[in-house]
Enzyme design. Structure first.
Site, PDB file in Angstrom:
ATOM      1  N   GLU A 108      75.196  23.815  51.165  1.00  0.00           N
ATOM      2  CA  GLU A 108      74.575  22.621  51.845  1.00  0.00           C
ATOM      3  C   GLU A 108      73.517  21.785  51.050  1.00  0.00           C
ATOM      4  OE1 GLU A 108      76.668  24.732  54.705  1.00  0.00           O
ATOM      5  OE2 GLU A 108      74.972  25.629  53.437  1.00  0.00           O
ATOM      6  N   TYR A 122      73.780  24.149  60.318  1.00  0.00           N
ATOM      7  CA  TYR A 122      73.743  24.854  58.821  1.00  0.00           C
ATOM      8  C   TYR A 122      72.936  23.707  57.872  1.00  0.00           C
ATOM      9  CZ  TYR A 122      78.266  26.958  60.364  1.00  0.00           C
ATOM     10  OH  TYR A 122      79.265  27.592  60.676  1.00  0.00           O
ATOM     11  N   GLN A 124      78.997  20.851  58.175  1.00  0.00           N
ATOM     12  CA  GLN A 124      79.834  21.200  59.205  1.00  0.00           C
ATOM     13  C   GLN A 124      79.505  21.386  60.498  1.00  0.00           C
ATOM     14  OE1 GLN A 124      82.354  24.825  58.756  1.00  0.00           O
ATOM     15  NE2 GLN A 124      83.719  23.320  57.906  1.00  0.00           N
ATOM     16  N   PHE A 125      78.193  21.917  60.750  1.00  0.00           N
ATOM     17  CA  PHE A 125      77.494  22.127  61.911  1.00  0.00           C
ATOM     18  C   PHE A 125      76.105  21.840  61.750  1.00  0.00           C
ATOM     19  CE2 PHE A 125      81.173  24.566  62.592  1.00  0.00           C
ATOM     20  CZ  PHE A 125      81.575  24.584  64.008  1.00  0.00           C
ATOM     21  N   ALA A 126      75.409  21.134  62.528  1.00  0.00           N
ATOM     22  CA  ALA A 126      73.955  20.766  62.297  1.00  0.00           C
ATOM     23  C   ALA A 126      73.243  22.231  62.085  1.00  0.00           C
ATOM     24  CB  ALA A 126      73.482  20.142  63.564  1.00  0.00           C
ATOM     25  N   PRO A 171      69.371  25.209  54.821  1.00  0.00           N
ATOM     26  CA  PRO A 171      69.384  25.369  53.273  1.00  0.00           C
ATOM     27  C   PRO A 171      69.276  24.127  52.251  1.00  0.00           C
ATOM     28  CG  PRO A 171      71.150  26.638  54.233  1.00  0.00           C
ATOM     29  CD  PRO A 171      70.793  25.544  55.435  1.00  0.00           C
ATOM     30  N   HIS A 231      76.177  27.633  66.037  1.00  0.00           N
ATOM     31  CA  HIS A 231      77.011  26.601  66.031  1.00  0.00           C
ATOM     32  C   HIS A 231      76.738  25.699  67.039  1.00  0.00           C
ATOM     33  CE1 HIS A 231      79.219  29.786  63.736  1.00  0.00           C
ATOM     34  NE2 HIS A 231      79.968  28.808  63.277  1.00  0.00           N
TER      35      HIS A 231
END
Length: 334
Positions: free
Chosen positions: A57, A83, A79-81, A86, A126
């Site tokens: 990320e 994530y 891909q998902f909030a 980083p 997730h």
């Protein structure tokens, strides 16, 4: 269109209009995204404009900042909030500050798409709703649509914006609205007027709220999935609530909020994220500052629990119509 289809249409429209628009992230190319939002874009526009990245990320957002400074209009998907952490340094220290640090010599026309919220039994990694973290960062715009029509128009406006935009997409609304309860069938967007999405170009202006339900007894401030929960609470309780969908969380349409609260004299704030230091606290402060002499009762907040995201008790964690309706009644009795 579903919200997924509307978002894909927005990307398609902008990629066709402007060859500086590039789309990338984990699995967004050949696979079409974990939720299929980018399906077909690589086949249509090629792998240089819609491409996959490593699971990195920080690298995704760092590259996007460089692209934006160079003159492209990147649309990066996290891909998902959950994530995004980083990439926090790239978002906060680079994207949000580029225009200010360069005294306007550079802009950062970057859109970062992030599926957010619960409803898919995704557990703690997730299902988070981190919007308040972004609203604290000067230089970022934070957007969360509640329906396909707004989703497409807001995403187009975000891509055209010269500031970095965090574009949060509620997963529970991807395929259809619902009546506010997890145990009832989902209504297809095709049967709802907000699913009537034009094929071509249009914009929903950033910083513009929408009155989704006029009312006189109290004002509800909500966004994303909680717009639908609030409507269910109003319908089931029989309370004449005016529901404001913020759409652009920050900067927000303060004029619309103030006008509604001054009219009704009461305010209930609803969001899915945890209550403490959630964006509802900022809304509460703003309403207090601007509407104090019009308030006839304390401001109510309905939010998620102040705990790490629960997996097994996900639907108890969410504000539901019963909890929201109880807040309506407290506001009316205050």
């Amino acid at each position: 269109m579903t919200m997924i289809q509307a978002l894909r249409s927005a990307l398609d429209v902008m990629m066709e209009r402007d060859d500086k628009v590039v789309v990338f992230g984990q699995d967004v190319g050949y696979f079409g995204g974990v939720f299929r939002v980018t399906e077909g874009l690589q086949a249509k526009y090629g792998s240089s404009r819609c491409f996959d990245t490593p699971i990195n990320e920080g690298g995704i957002v760092g590259a996007a900042v460089g692209m934006a400074a160079y003159g492209l209009r990147p649309v990066a998907e996290i891909q998902f909030a959950d994530y995004f952490y980083p990439a926090s340094d790239q978002i906060v220290s680079e994207a949000a500050r580029l225009r200010y640090r360069s005294a306007g010599d550079f802009t950062c026309p970057l859109t970062i798409r992030m599926p957010c919220g619960g409803g898919i039994y995704g557990g703690q990694t997730h299902s988070q709703s981190p919007e308040a973290l972004f609203t604290h960062v000067c230089g970022l715009r934070t957007v969360m649509p509640s329906n396909p029509y707004d989703a497409k128009g807001l995403l187009i406006a975000a891509i055209e914006c010269d500031d970095p935009v965090i574009f949060l997409e509620p997963k529970r609304l991807y395929n259809g609205p619902f009546d506010g309860h997890h145990d009832r069938p989902v209504v297809p967007w095709s049967k709802h007027e907000l699913g009537n999405v034009p094929e071509g170009y249009y914009r929903v202006p950033l910083e513009s709220a929408a009155v989704v339900r006029p009312g006189t007894q109290l004002t509800v401030l909500a966004y994303g999935t909680m717009v639908w929960v609030s409507q269910a609470a109003a319908q089931e309780s029989g309370i004449d609530a005016e529901i404001i969908d913020l759409r652009s969380i920050w900067p927000m349409d303060l004029d619309a909020v103030v006008a509604s609260v001054q009219k009704t004299g009461r305010c209930v704030i609803v969001h899915e994220a945890t209550k403490t230091s959630g964006f509802g606290a900022e809304l509460c402060a703003l309403v207090q500052e601007h509407c104090f002499y019009h308030l006839e009762a304390p401001i109510e907040r309905v939010a998620g629990w102040d705990t790490p995201y629960p997996h097994a008790t996900e639907w108890a964690y969410f504000p539901g119509p019963d909890r929201v309706a109880a807040a309506f009644r407290r506001a009316l009795e205050g």
